[in-house]
Design a protein around this motif. Structure first.
Motif: not given
Length: 343
Positions: A166-192
């Motif tokens: 299988v080959a997958i692409t995950i479009i991942r939410r950055v944080a759970d509702p109510g969380d602030y630890h990921r900060g406020l952002t307007n960007a996409l970030k790709i992992d290795k």
């Protein structure tokens, strides 16, 4: 019938849902929940009239509990003493520390996906390797994305002649509702690449070759995963759709009916009156299923806050050998959780 006595350690996003899930099991009893501090979940528990007995994970916060007027029944050790099994839903790394207590007390425990694999005897999924978890003291769940991914891939693997890769692409939410630890952002970030979910899938299903890419997105309600699967034989759209529709933890939906994306799924769960807008099942878009040469491609929705709850309860059944087989165990969990009631 003597019910299995279960305690939940960590009363955050997952812990709250685990406690509610245990209460729904007709063959389990929730002894209580433990938490380190009087967080918002604990404060809401008090405002609801303390439906669950509460224990402190760390006695040094006793004054904070007293100041908040929140009654406690004892320590985490007191809770563990009363339980047949513990469900650890603490932040990553804390579970490994808690394991030392559970080992000393001879208590089995199930850890969530944030812990390292070596915390447990078995890296566990309720459908893909239930029997490997039988009578094991420590199990570790897969992450939310991996849990839903394996549900879908295992479904095809069992019902469509086997999956090779299988080959997958995950479009991942950055944080759970109510969380602030990921900060406020307007960007996409790709992992290795490859993503850990693809590696984890191969750990649970070693006969499948997998790779994948993960993209973080500035949203909070759920992930979307695209999956391209290569079967041992060609899998048609009709075969895949029929298989998915038989799975009680996969909800097949249609764009044509208004399920346009993650927000549609979350809103529909709220419209159904599900507590917190939770979904235990993954969503799978019928119109996303396409044949590409001898491969099959489709997209699934992962409701990250609740998707691991059924598999965790399967883990209780395996660790305590409540049922012998995956079919028996998952059917019992599904029955008590009201899975597939939409069918």
């Amino acid at each position: 019938m003597n019910k299995v006595k279960v305690g939940v350690v960590g009363y955050g996003t997952i812990g709250q849902r685990l406690a509610d899930g245990v209460v729904r099991m007709g063959d389990m009893e929730l002894v209580g929940v433990a938490n380190r501090t009087p967080n918002l979940g604990v404060r809401a528990l008090k405002e609801k009239g303390m439906p669950y007995d509460l224990y402190m994970s760390d006695p040094k916060y006793a004054d904070a509990y007293a100041e908040a007027g929140i009654p406690v029944c004892g320590t985490m050790e007191d809770l563990a003493e009363k339980c047949d099994i513990l469900l650890d839903a603490t932040p990553a790394g804390v579970g490994a520390e808690n394991k030392k207590l559970f080992e000393r007390m001879g208590k089995p425990c199930i850890f969530q996906g944030g812990e390292k694999n070596d915390v447990a005897d078995v890296f566990f999924h309720g459908y893909a390797n239930y029997e490997k978890g039988l009578d094991k003291q420590f199990l570790k769940l897969t992450s939310c994305n991996t849990t839903g991914l394996i549900r879908a891939v295992d479904c095809l693997d069992r019902n469509c002649g086997g999956i090779e890769r299988v080959a997958i692409t995950i479009i991942r939410r950055v944080a759970d509702p109510g969380d602030y630890h990921r900060g406020l952002t307007n960007a996409l970030k790709i992992d290795k690449a490859p993503s850990h979910q693809a590696v984890d899938l191969m750990t649970i299903m070693p006969h499948v070759e997998a790779t994948g890419i993960l993209v973080h997105t500035p949203v909070t309600h759920g992930h979307i995963i695209t999956i391209t699967a290569q079967g041992k034989q060609k899998i048609t759209k009709e075969q895949a759709l029929e298989a998915f529709k038989t799975h009680d933890r996969i909800r097949v939906v249609r764009i044509a009916d208004g399920f346009l994306g993650n927000a549609s799924m979350f809103k529909y769960a709220r419209d159904l009156g599900n507590p917190r807008g939770d979904m235990y099942e993954i969503g799978l878009w019928e119109e996303s299923i396409v044949e590409y040469g001898d491969q099959i491609m489709f997209a699934i929705y992962i409701p990250q806050e609740a998707v691991t709850i059924p598999e965790t309860l399967d883990g209780v059944r395996a660790a305590l050998h409540m049922q012998d087989t995956m079919e028996e165990a998952t059917a019992k969990t599904n029955e008590y959780l009201g899975m597939a009631k939409w069918k």
